[in-house]
Design a protein around this motif. Sequence first.
Motif, mmCIF file in Angstrom:
data_model
loop_
_atom_site.group_PDB
_atom_site.id
_atom_site.type_symbol
_atom_site.label_atom_id
_atom_site.label_comp_id
_atom_site.label_asym_id
_atom_site.label_seq_id
_atom_site.Cartn_x
_atom_site.Cartn_y
_atom_site.Cartn_z
ATOM 1 N N SER A 25 68.413 -37.502 -5.885
ATOM 2 C CA SER A 25 69.660 -36.795 -6.194
ATOM 3 C C SER A 25 70.466 -37.545 -7.250
ATOM 4 N N LEU A 26 70.557 -38.877 -7.088
ATOM 5 C CA LEU A 26 71.263 -39.713 -8.074
ATOM 6 C C LEU A 26 70.583 -39.654 -9.426
ATOM 7 N N LEU A 27 69.254 -39.688 -9.407
ATOM 8 C CA LEU A 27 68.494 -39.647 -10.662
ATOM 9 C C LEU A 27 68.761 -38.347 -11.420
ATOM 10 N N TRP B 245 77.408 -33.192 -7.209
ATOM 11 C CA TRP B 245 78.134 -34.163 -6.386
ATOM 12 C C TRP B 245 78.137 -33.743 -4.911
ATOM 13 N N LEU C 151 77.662 -30.494 -13.135
ATOM 14 C CA LEU C 151 77.893 -31.931 -13.289
ATOM 15 C C LEU C 151 79.235 -32.372 -12.714
ATOM 16 N N ASP D 86 62.549 -35.975 -19.523
ATOM 17 C CA ASP D 86 63.193 -36.125 -18.210
ATOM 18 C C ASP D 86 62.370 -35.406 -17.136
ATOM 19 N N LEU E 90 71.456 -36.548 -11.296
ATOM 20 C CA LEU E 90 72.810 -36.657 -11.844
ATOM 21 C C LEU E 90 72.811 -37.488 -13.131
ATOM 22 N N VAL E 91 72.127 -38.623 -13.109
ATOM 23 C CA VAL E 91 72.083 -39.521 -14.276
ATOM 24 C C VAL E 91 71.372 -38.849 -15.452
ATOM 25 N N LEU E 92 70.222 -38.213 -15.171
ATOM 26 C CA LEU E 92 69.461 -37.562 -16.242
ATOM 27 C C LEU E 92 70.226 -36.387 -16.850
ATOM 28 N N LEU F 268 73.562 -36.161 -17.231
ATOM 29 C CA LEU F 268 74.881 -36.514 -17.762
ATOM 30 C C LEU F 268 75.064 -36.105 -19.223
ATOM 31 N N ASP F 269 73.950 -35.989 -19.965
ATOM 32 C CA ASP F 269 74.047 -35.577 -21.369
ATOM 33 C C ASP F 269 74.084 -34.058 -21.525
#
Length: 296
Positions: A110-112, A280, A275, A126, A114-116, A118-119
Amino acid sequence: MNLLLFALGLALLVAGASLLVRGASKLALSFGISPLVVGLTIVAFGTSAPEVAVSVGAVLDGKTDLAIGNVVGSNIFNVLFILGVSALITPLVVNIQLIRQEVPIMVGASLLLLVLGLDGRLGLWDAAFLFALLIAYTVFLIRQSRRETSQAQAEYAEDFRPARAGAWDDSVPVQIALIVGGLVALVYGADWLVTAAVNVAKAMGVSDLVIGLTIVAAGTSMPEVATSIAAALKGERDIAVGNVIGSNTFNILGCLGLSGLVSGSDGLTMAPALLTFDIWVMLAVALACLPIFLTG
């Protein structure tokens, strides 16, 4: 007509997933693959087949919001609704391995995501990375399963034992026919459901993302609902929990990985609402499992 198309599409998705799981499970057992490995891979992935079919179909139709919303919404629905209903039927015993390994992996996925994202997009590389992680995770589970306790082996053997001699689905041609029939039903079911969902979204004046996060997400989670509730009723409480956690990890790595690969060089565009809010919520729901599961 749209509601009828949606209902028919959903029915085909559920039936297709059931046929695919039955055919693939029996075929694997016919070739001597252990019941535990079948349970960890084919059955776990099979219950997520509707999410894959819908998300990939939505991407091919140019509806990337629907594809991503379906995965995020399904993950939220799986934990809050399916685990909630299953625990109302019978208190769920949580295996220590879930707390130490599976839930952290689900939170990490889930965190990954979100990070991927962000752009503002999930690019081709990805998606390839997510899908590679799914393959690595599956290989890890299979290797780990060889060290499982005899009790776990026996539980899966009871659920996924080979067909009796003379059973209608004990021949390889029938098993292959079940797999093909399941895949065909998934393809048509996904196409009808996506078409109906988009039409309903337009008629109601809401976005594809909202429809994906709600109606479509709940609809494609029906196989998980059936599997977990049936496991809870039979007293197989670790399967009820493991099915949800495994499905959530697969949805992110498998559904979005495949959807991103199918999208080509353009990748998947991430809506700002995802995002700032929805991902979240998905992450918070995943994290909420830890303190609750720690009670055992």
